[in-house]
Scaffold this motif. Structure first.
Motif, PDB file in Angstrom:
ATOM      1  N   LYS B 211      12.104  96.605  30.547  1.00  0.00           N
ATOM      2  CA  LYS B 211      10.968  96.715  31.490  1.00  0.00           C
ATOM      3  C   LYS B 211       9.911  97.616  30.856  1.00  0.00           C
ATOM      4  CE  LYS B 211      12.608  95.681  36.106  1.00  0.00           C
ATOM      5  NZ  LYS B 211      13.933  95.988  36.697  1.00  0.00           N
ATOM      6  N   GLY B 212      10.382  98.732  30.312  1.00  0.00           N
ATOM      7  CA  GLY B 212       9.478  99.679  29.661  1.00  0.00           C
ATOM      8  C   GLY B 212       8.761  99.032  28.485  1.00  0.00           C
ATOM      9  N   ARG B 214       8.209  95.851  27.991  1.00  0.00           N
ATOM     10  CA  ARG B 214       7.310  94.810  28.473  1.00  0.00           C
ATOM     11  C   ARG B 214       5.995  95.434  28.945  1.00  0.00           C
ATOM     12  NH1 ARG B 214       5.602  89.958  27.446  1.00  0.00           N
ATOM     13  NH2 ARG B 214       4.575  89.014  29.227  1.00  0.00           N
ATOM     14  N   GLU B 215       6.096  96.566  29.629  1.00  0.00           N
ATOM     15  CA  GLU B 215       4.883  97.260  30.091  1.00  0.00           C
ATOM     16  C   GLU B 215       4.008  97.651  28.916  1.00  0.00           C
ATOM     17  OE1 GLU B 215       6.238 100.415  32.688  1.00  0.00           O
ATOM     18  OE2 GLU B 215       7.043  98.875  34.044  1.00  0.00           O
ATOM     19  N   LEU B 218       2.238  94.517  27.590  1.00  0.00           N
ATOM     20  CA  LEU B 218       1.141  94.116  28.475  1.00  0.00           C
ATOM     21  C   LEU B 218      -0.035  95.079  28.339  1.00  0.00           C
ATOM     22  CD1 LEU B 218       3.224  93.119  31.643  1.00  0.00           C
ATOM     23  CD2 LEU B 218       1.991  91.581  30.117  1.00  0.00           C
ATOM     24  N   ALA B 219       0.270  96.363  28.231  1.00  0.00           N
ATOM     25  CA  ALA B 219      -0.798  97.368  28.079  1.00  0.00           C
ATOM     26  C   ALA B 219      -1.561  97.145  26.781  1.00  0.00           C
ATOM     27  CB  ALA B 219      -0.190  98.766  28.120  1.00  0.00           C
TER      28      ALA B 219
END
Lengths: 219, 223
Positions: B211-212, B214-215, B218-219
């Protein structure tokens, strides 16, 4: 075709050449079947349904795909002469590592030399030479990779030698000037009949590459 | 000093392959967790060519590339053999291990990309799963090689364990179990093997990690 060996191949493929060399080293009689890659035969599609690529080695009617897998298979089945992989497990691991390096790095960086221009091409040439220098480092002062006589890594790498002239023409550089030891090694390999008979003519490879470039729409 | 050391990263499927093999053979080893943002001198010394994990060190000598390590482990410690004895079956196994390498890369691409690139990655991944279903797995066989687990199964650990996590984190689900029944069965069989269960990283920890990641992806794409 009981006991028969068939090789589905393309004359200019450095992967196919690996298998030709291995078969020649072991003095195996086989049927060579030139494939038209723009119009793939039913046999090729049936024997390599996953990748639809050459080379495909067919032994006793059963297909083996992937050139390095084929070379290892040949070495295991015809183990009475010309061993290609060393007996020691650590040396085998080292040989497999370097053959894997050739697979991962050489084709890709070589292809980018003829597929690109300008800065991209300069970067591709640089990377290609860096990879060759790493291989030179591994070769060291040995006559062949692994220091035990002509073997697995030599078979994996030497077919690229007949593509060097084409890369040099496209990239306007000299590989021998940068990697003399490696060229000396390649010339040494070419003294072997199995290698000389299996590699394509560098001029013909260059002509073929020029046609490929046209087909890809590259100047 | 431990005779066998493994330099790895807990979340890497390539690392997991080696752990599965070592545990299946009952080989004692010292595990060293590497920080890939701050690679240790040991890693750089043992894998100067690629600077990657996993690296197996046996009696002070390094072996790199997970597929090469698997074969080395199998050849050096003959108990619980992990590859077929017949040369043709072995060639088939090696073909699928290479395919597993490609499949593992394609799974990673799903969380590393966005938009059209990500759609393409998911499509490629699905095609590979369909290929495994059609050509790799045999009806009625528990594992790739038959009734016993072998290095091909181990090589596909990314499909069994990482794919589900990536799907949950990205919301893309290339794998539809009802459409690929042999693959669905294989995943269940693989994860039921006690040694494998012990070797796979914890799902919750993996979910948090990806999750981390992926963030971060995306950022970086939106800036």
């Amino acid at each position: 075709m009981e006991g028969g060996v068939v090789l589905l191949d393309f004359w200019a493929s450095m992967f196919g050449m690996r298998v030709r060399i291995a078969l020649a080293e072991k003095e195996i009689k086989y049927e060579y079947s030139e494939q038209d890659l723009r119009n793939k035969s039913d046999l090729l599609l049936q024997m390599n349904p996953v990748h639809k690529k050459i080379p495909v080695l067919i032994h006793n009617g059963k297909p083996i795909c992937e050139s390095l897998v084929q070379v290892q298979y040949i070495d295991e089945v015809w183990n009475d002469q010309a061993p290609l992989l060393p007996a020691d497990p650590y040396k085998r691991a080292t040989a497999r590592f370097w053959a894997d390096f050739v697979d991962k790095k050489m084709y890709d960086s070589g292809s980018r030399i003829w597929k690109t221009k300008g800065e991209e091409q300069e970067a591709a040439k640089k990377e290609f030479i860096e990879n060759l220098k790493l291989l030179e480092g591994e070769l060291g002062d040995n006559l062949y990779f692994g220091g035990e006589g002509f073997g697995y890594v030599d078979v994996a790498l030497v077919p690229f030698y007949c593509w060097f002239y084409a890369y040099e023409q496209c990239g306007n550089f000299s590989i021998e000037a940068e990697c003399p030891k490696l060229i000396a090694w390649a010339k040494r390999c070419m003294q072997k009949e199995s290698v000389a008979k299996s590699l394509a003519d560098p001029e013909k490879v260059y002509e073929f590459l020029l046609q490929l470039k046209k087909a890809y729409g590259i100047e | 000093m431990a005779a066998v050391k493994l330099l790895g990263v807990w979340v890497s499927p390539y690392n997991c392959r080696v752990i599965c093999a070592l545990k299946l053979k009952g080989i004692a080893y010292e595990y060293i967790e590497e920080d890939l943002l701050n690679k240790s001198p040991l890693l750089l010394q043992y894998n100067p060519v690629h600077k990657k994990i996993p690296v197996l060190v046996h009696d002070g000598r390094p072996i790199c590339e997970s597929a090469v390590i698997l074969r080395y482990v199998d050849e050096t410690w003959p108990q619980n053999p992990l590859s077929p004895t017949d040369p043709y079956e072995r060639a088939v196994a090696l073909f699928w291990i290479k395919f597993a390498d490609d499949t593992t890369s394609s799974i990673a691409m799903i969380y590393l990309t966005t938009g059209e690139e990500q759609e393409k990655a998911a499509k490629e991944c699905l095609e590979m799963l369909e290929t495994i279903e059609e050509h790799g797995l045999i009806e009625g066989k528990k594992f790739f090689g038959g009734d016993e687990i072998n290095m091909v199964d181990i090589a596909f650990c990314s499909v069994a364990h990482w794919l589900g996590v990536i799907e949950e984190v990205t919301g893309l689900k290339p794998f539809e179990p009802h459409k690929l029944p042999k693959l669905k069965s294989w995943i269940l069989n693989f994860k039921s093997v006690p040694v494998i269960k012990e070797s796979l990283p914890d799902i919750e920890t993996m979910l948090a990690f990806f999750k981390g990641r992926r963030e971060m992806v995306l950022a970086s794409k939106s800036s």
